[in-house]
Design an enzyme around this catalytic site. Structure first.
Site, PDB file in Angstrom:
ATOM      1  N   CYS A  90      -2.153  -6.075  -2.578  1.00 24.46           N
ATOM      2  CA  CYS A  90      -0.835  -6.057  -3.213  1.00 24.46           C
ATOM      3  C   CYS A  90      -0.946  -6.151  -4.726  1.00 24.46           C
ATOM      4  O   CYS A  90      -0.207  -5.474  -5.447  1.00 24.46           O
ATOM      5  CB  CYS A  90       0.036  -7.176  -2.650  1.00 24.46           C
ATOM      6  SG  CYS A  90       0.496  -6.882  -0.929  1.00 24.46           S
ATOM      7  N   GLU A 148       5.405  -7.195  -0.493  1.00 20.79           N
ATOM      8  CA  GLU A 148       5.313  -6.588  -1.831  1.00 20.79           C
ATOM      9  C   GLU A 148       5.237  -5.067  -1.750  1.00 20.79           C
ATOM     10  O   GLU A 148       5.888  -4.365  -2.527  1.00 20.79           O
ATOM     11  CB  GLU A 148       4.064  -7.093  -2.576  1.00 20.79           C
ATOM     12  CG  GLU A 148       4.010  -8.576  -2.770  1.00 20.79           C
ATOM     13  CD  GLU A 148       3.204  -9.304  -1.697  1.00 20.79           C
ATOM     14  OE1 GLU A 148       2.491 -10.251  -2.049  1.00 20.79           O
ATOM     15  OE2 GLU A 148       3.290  -8.929  -0.509  1.00 20.79           O
ATOM     16  N   HIS A 193       2.913  -5.266   3.847  1.00 18.85           N
ATOM     17  CA  HIS A 193       3.206  -6.571   3.246  1.00 18.85           C
ATOM     18  C   HIS A 193       4.539  -6.473   2.506  1.00 18.85           C
ATOM     19  O   HIS A 193       4.958  -5.377   2.094  1.00 18.85           O
ATOM     20  CB  HIS A 193       2.108  -6.970   2.260  1.00 18.85           C
ATOM     21  CG  HIS A 193       0.809  -7.311   2.910  1.00 18.85           C
ATOM     22  ND1 HIS A 193      -0.185  -7.985   2.250  1.00 18.85           N
ATOM     23  CD2 HIS A 193       0.330  -7.078   4.162  1.00 18.85           C
ATOM     24  CE1 HIS A 193      -1.216  -8.163   3.048  1.00 18.85           C
ATOM     25  NE2 HIS A 193      -0.926  -7.603   4.224  1.00 18.85           N
ATOM     26  N   CYS A 241      -1.970 -10.795  -2.295  1.00 17.53           N
ATOM     27  CA  CYS A 241      -3.365 -10.563  -1.930  1.00 17.53           C
ATOM     28  C   CYS A 241      -3.944  -9.499  -2.864  1.00 17.53           C
ATOM     29  O   CYS A 241      -3.236  -8.916  -3.683  1.00 17.53           O
ATOM     30  CB  CYS A 241      -3.466 -10.121  -0.467  1.00 17.53           C
ATOM     31  SG  CYS A 241      -2.816  -8.458  -0.164  1.00 17.53           S
TER      32      CYS A 241
END
EC number: 3.5.4.33
Length: 154
Positions: free
Chosen positions: A86, A55, A53, A83
């Site tokens: 993360c 992040e 992801h 999410c």
């Protein structure tokens, strides 16, 4: 120091992710002096890595540059509510502040869903600011998913 948003750079990373066929999410890590230390967009499909992801990718780069697994004086700008995975990583990295754009009622882990920072098990709770360029970030995501639905055979 005067506040400067880095959300436009995060949005540029999100657009680049969309151009690669990735879900358009972008992230920017800013150091204690206000300088950008890492930028990233989603790369889950490109890397065949469900943890890639935006992040996480930005955190990895910022931690490598800092030579530490902790970034206590750093801030993160991200186009979509992190999410749960993360959010947990951001807590582990001791990120100081999170600025995010669009809310994610389906998969968010900050204001929705798991609400990682509200649990007693959260070892670190960053300051969180939501809705930064939220409409632009949400429109980017909506357009991406609408285009994908149109590309699928009926």
């Amino acid at each position: 120091m005067v506040f400067k948003s880095h959300m436009q750079q995060a949005l540029a990373e999100a657009r680049a992710a969309a151009d690669r066929g990735e879900v358009p999410v972008g992230a920017v890590v800013v150091g204690p002096d206000g300088a950008v230390v890492a930028v990233a967009g989603n790369r889950t499909r490109e890397l065949n890595d469900p943890t890639a992801h935006a992040e996480i990718m930005a955190l990895r780069a910022a931690c490598a540059q800092a030579g530490s697994e902790r970034l206590p004086d750093h801030d993160l700008y991200v186009t979509l509510e992190p999410c749960a995975m993360c959010a947990a990583a951001l807590a582990a990295a001791r990120i100081r502040r999170i600025y995010y754009g669009a809310a994610d009622p389906k998969s968010g882990g900050v204001a929705h869903g798991a609400r990682v920072f509200s649990h007693a098990q959260a070892h670190h709770v960053p300051e969180v600011y939501d809705g930064i360029a939220g409409e632009e970030a949400a429109a980017l995501l909506k357009a991406f998913f609408e285009a994908r639905r149109q590309d699928k055979p009926g």
